[in-house]
Design a protein around this motif. Structure first.
Motif, PDB file in Angstrom:
ATOM      1  N   TYR A  18       0.832  -1.200   0.000  1.00 31.94           N
ATOM      2  CA  TYR A  18       0.000   0.000   0.000  1.00 31.94           C
ATOM      3  C   TYR A  18       0.873   1.259   0.000  1.00 31.94           C
ATOM      4  O   TYR A  18       0.616   2.203  -0.750  1.00 31.94           O
ATOM      5  N   CYS A  19       1.906   1.268   0.816  1.00 32.20           N
ATOM      6  CA  CYS A  19       2.808   2.429   0.857  1.00 32.20           C
ATOM      7  C   CYS A  19       3.520   2.613  -0.483  1.00 32.20           C
ATOM      8  O   CYS A  19       3.720   3.745  -0.933  1.00 32.20           O
ATOM      9  N   GLN A  24       3.650   5.677  -5.741  1.00 31.35           N
ATOM     10  CA  GLN A  24       3.331   5.729  -7.170  1.00 31.35           C
ATOM     11  C   GLN A  24       2.249   6.776  -7.452  1.00 31.35           C
ATOM     12  O   GLN A  24       2.311   7.484  -8.462  1.00 31.35           O
ATOM     13  N   LEU A  25       1.284   6.893  -6.540  1.00 29.85           N
ATOM     14  CA  LEU A  25       0.242   7.914  -6.692  1.00 29.85           C
ATOM     15  C   LEU A  25       0.857   9.306  -6.607  1.00 29.85           C
ATOM     16  O   LEU A  25       0.549  10.189  -7.401  1.00 29.85           O
ATOM     17  N   HIS A  52      -4.705   0.640   6.212  1.00 33.83           N
ATOM     18  CA  HIS A  52      -4.788   2.089   6.016  1.00 33.83           C
ATOM     19  C   HIS A  52      -4.419   2.867   7.276  1.00 33.83           C
ATOM     20  O   HIS A  52      -4.025   4.027   7.186  1.00 33.83           O
ATOM     21  N   VAL A  53      -4.573   2.245   8.424  1.00 32.89           N
ATOM     22  CA  VAL A  53      -4.285   2.941   9.679  1.00 32.89           C
ATOM     23  C   VAL A  53      -3.041   2.385  10.379  1.00 32.89           C
ATOM     24  O   VAL A  53      -2.749   2.748  11.508  1.00 32.89           O
ATOM     25  N   SER A  54      -2.310   1.510   9.693  1.00 29.01           N
ATOM     26  CA  SER A  54      -1.097   0.955  10.289  1.00 29.01           C
ATOM     27  C   SER A  54      -0.076   2.069  10.515  1.00 29.01           C
ATOM     28  O   SER A  54      -0.119   3.126   9.875  1.00 29.01           O
ATOM     29  N   LEU A  55       0.845   1.831  11.410  1.00 32.06           N
ATOM     30  CA  LEU A  55       1.895   2.807  11.695  1.00 32.06           C
ATOM     31  C   LEU A  55       2.687   3.123  10.431  1.00 32.06           C
ATOM     32  O   LEU A  55       2.971   4.285  10.151  1.00 32.06           O
ATOM     33  N   MET A  56       3.007   2.097   9.651  1.00 37.72           N
ATOM     34  CA  MET A  56       3.778   2.306   8.428  1.00 37.72           C
ATOM     35  C   MET A  56       3.023   3.242   7.466  1.00 37.72           C
ATOM     36  O   MET A  56       3.614   4.164   6.895  1.00 37.72           O
ATOM     37  N   LEU A  64       4.602  12.074   2.976  1.00 38.18           N
ATOM     38  CA  LEU A  64       4.108  12.660   1.732  1.00 38.18           C
ATOM     39  C   LEU A  64       3.539  14.059   1.952  1.00 38.18           C
ATOM     40  O   LEU A  64       3.366  14.819   1.004  1.00 38.18           O
ATOM     41  N   GLY A  65       3.224  14.371   3.214  1.00 38.22           N
ATOM     42  CA  GLY A  65       2.673  15.690   3.521  1.00 38.22           C
ATOM     43  C   GLY A  65       1.201  15.816   3.189  1.00 38.22           C
ATOM     44  O   GLY A  65       0.688  16.916   3.014  1.00 38.22           O
TER      45      GLY A  65
END
Length: 144
Positions: A18-19, A24-25, A52-56, A64-65
């Motif tokens: 996901y990260c 890529q996004l 989606h809510v994991s620490l990573m 990404l800001g």
């Protein structure tokens, strides 16, 4: 072109993948929408799925800001899958059978190519109204 990822059969998504997709996004936004990225900050919406809510993932979004729009714990009204894109995509798939992954990919490419700018704008412009209803209901389910 549209950025999307198809998982291979029996493949699941995890925080690492996901990260990587978020990176890529970001690259696609920088390439295709640089004027938007430079003019405004990114407000990102996702549901509360574990990855989606994991620490990573939270660290990646911070890096990404991007501002993350808080998702109420149970509110299908603001689920990403409720976004009009997925309803339209589902309608385009009804009654279709694909013989291969390549046929499916070809259908997706054709579907995305057929959507004009207004299609995307209409869906995005509906989001604040949906969110306002959720806020007014304190995050409870909103009957459509």
């Amino acid at each position: 072109s549209t950025l999307y990822h198809l998982l291979l059969e029996n493949q699941t998504i995890n925080s690492n993948k996901y990260c990587s997709q978020l990176d890529q996004l970001k690259a696609a936004l920088n390439e295709k929408c640089l004027e938007l990225v430079n003019r405004k900050h990114i407000i990102f919406h996702q549901d509360n799925a574990r990855l989606h809510v994991s620490l990573m993932t939270r660290q990646k979004l911070l890096q990404l800001g991007w501002e993350v729009l808080i998702h109420p714990p149970y509110s299908p009204d603001t689920a990403s899958s409720d976004f009009h894109l997925f309803w339209s995509l589902q309608n385009s798939l009804n009654g279709k059978n694909f013989n291969s992954l390549e046929d499916y990919k070809r259908h997706l490419e054709e579907f995305f190519a057929q959507q004009d700018k207004k299609f995307w704008e209409d869906g995005i412009m509906k989001l604040p109204e949906k969110w306002q209803k959720v806020v007014e209901q304190n995050g409870e389910y909103v009957v459509k």
